[in-house]
Design a protein around this motif. Structure first.
Motif, PDB file in Angstrom:
ATOM      1  N   HIS A  67       0.844  -1.200   0.108  1.00 38.11           N
ATOM      2  CA  HIS A  67      -0.262   0.192  -0.024  1.00 38.11           C
ATOM      3  C   HIS A  67       0.792   1.271   0.029  1.00 38.11           C
ATOM      4  CE1 HIS A  67      -4.166  -1.790   0.412  1.00 38.11           C
ATOM      5  NE2 HIS A  67      -3.112  -3.416   1.559  1.00 38.11           N
TER       6      HIS A  67
ATOM      7  N   ASP B 258      -2.367  -1.044  -9.052  1.00 39.19           N
ATOM      8  CA  ASP B 258      -3.795  -1.794  -8.276  1.00 39.19           C
ATOM      9  C   ASP B 258      -5.489  -2.760  -8.154  1.00 39.19           C
ATOM     10  OD1 ASP B 258      -2.680   0.491  -7.357  1.00 39.19           O
ATOM     11  OD2 ASP B 258      -3.102   1.865  -8.767  1.00 39.19           O
TER      12      ASP B 258
ATOM     13  N   LEU C 114      -4.709  -5.194  -6.061  1.00 39.88           N
ATOM     14  CA  LEU C 114      -4.911  -5.469  -4.971  1.00 39.88           C
ATOM     15  C   LEU C 114      -6.628  -5.392  -5.024  1.00 39.88           C
ATOM     16  CD1 LEU C 114      -2.873  -2.751  -3.051  1.00 39.88           C
ATOM     17  CD2 LEU C 114      -3.419  -4.969  -2.393  1.00 39.88           C
TER      18      LEU C 114
ATOM     19  N   ASN D 220      -6.605  -3.003   4.215  1.00 33.97           N
ATOM     20  CA  ASN D 220      -5.843  -1.729   4.559  1.00 33.97           C
ATOM     21  C   ASN D 220      -6.954  -0.827   5.620  1.00 33.97           C
ATOM     22  OD1 ASN D 220      -3.525   0.078   4.512  1.00 33.97           O
ATOM     23  ND2 ASN D 220      -3.993   1.372   3.127  1.00 33.97           N
TER      24      ASN D 220
END
Length: 227
Positions: free
Chosen positions: A129, A143, A146, A181
């Motif tokens: 991240h 991206d 994730l 996250n």
């Protein structure tokens, strides 16, 4: 009447087929991704995902594992490996038209040693991240990787592939939080996970500070998230 398929026009665009690998693992309670430092143009000295062109007669997953092994010295079977998206935008590679089949990989729990090889001059685990500048369109690939990880937390058991065979509920929650996250409510997380029937007590406990922690494992009827 069977019609013959038309042949490609003489001026058909030559397209290179490549693979890129977004390989993740948990290190120190944090989600990390394996990156390499390129040693040649284009984007020399920039960080990038392990990857390269597919060889004739080579399956895509074989190419992904070969590039991972050649560029990072990681010569082991991932806990999870899947194709998750194809990137073929014009101009993504200054050398010409290149279509890349991106692969998502989960490597075994714990520290996996990496060493640069092939045309790379560096290989290292980086915080997923908090990424450095990346070559080509590899930031867009990561991206999307994730996002794929986060999506598969909801309908698959991908988080379990980041852990050893037995684990505590706090360790499992740490994996979820690292991928998402963000912090999760402890009580709600445990209630939801235990209600799913994907975990069973292992019958063992881990000693530590305070009360020994109950260890869990994947239920026998629960498969890996691998496709």
């Amino acid at each position: 009447m069977i019609r013959t398929a038309p042949s490609l026009p003489a001026q058909a665009t030559q397209v290179g087929l490549a693979v890129d690998v977004a390989a993740f693992a948990m290190h120190g309670g944090e989600l990390q991704v394996l990156l390499v430092e390129r040693g040649e143009l284009p984007h020399a000295r920039d960080w990038a995902l392990p990857g390269g062109f597919v060889q004739p007669g080579e399956e895509l997953h074989e190419a992904a594992l070969r590039e991972l092994r050649t560029e990072t010295s990681v010569d082991l079977e991932p806990r999870h490996l899947e194709q998750f998206y194809t990137f073929g935008e014009l101009g993504r590679d200054p050398r010409g038209r290149v279509v890349s089949v991106a692969h998502l990989a989960v490597l075994p729990h714990g520290t996996v040693r990496v060493t640069a090889g092939g045309h790379t001059v560096g290989a290292a685990w980086q915080r997923a991240h908090h990424l450095p500048r990346l070559a080509f369109d590899h930031r867009a690939i990561l991206d999307r990787a994730l996002g794929r990880l986060q999506l598969r937390l909801e309908y698959a058991n991908l988080a379990l592939d980041f852990l050893p065979d037995t684990f505590t509920l706090p360790e499992l929650q740490t994996v979820h939080e690292a991928i998402l996250n963000r912090k999760l409510d402890k009580r709600n997380f445990r209630k939801r996970l235990l209600a799913q029937g994907t975990l069973v007590p292992s019958g063992e406990r881990r000693s530590g500070v305070g009360r020994p922690a109950q260890l869990y494992r994947r239920a026998k009827n629960v498969r890996s998230a691998a496709l």
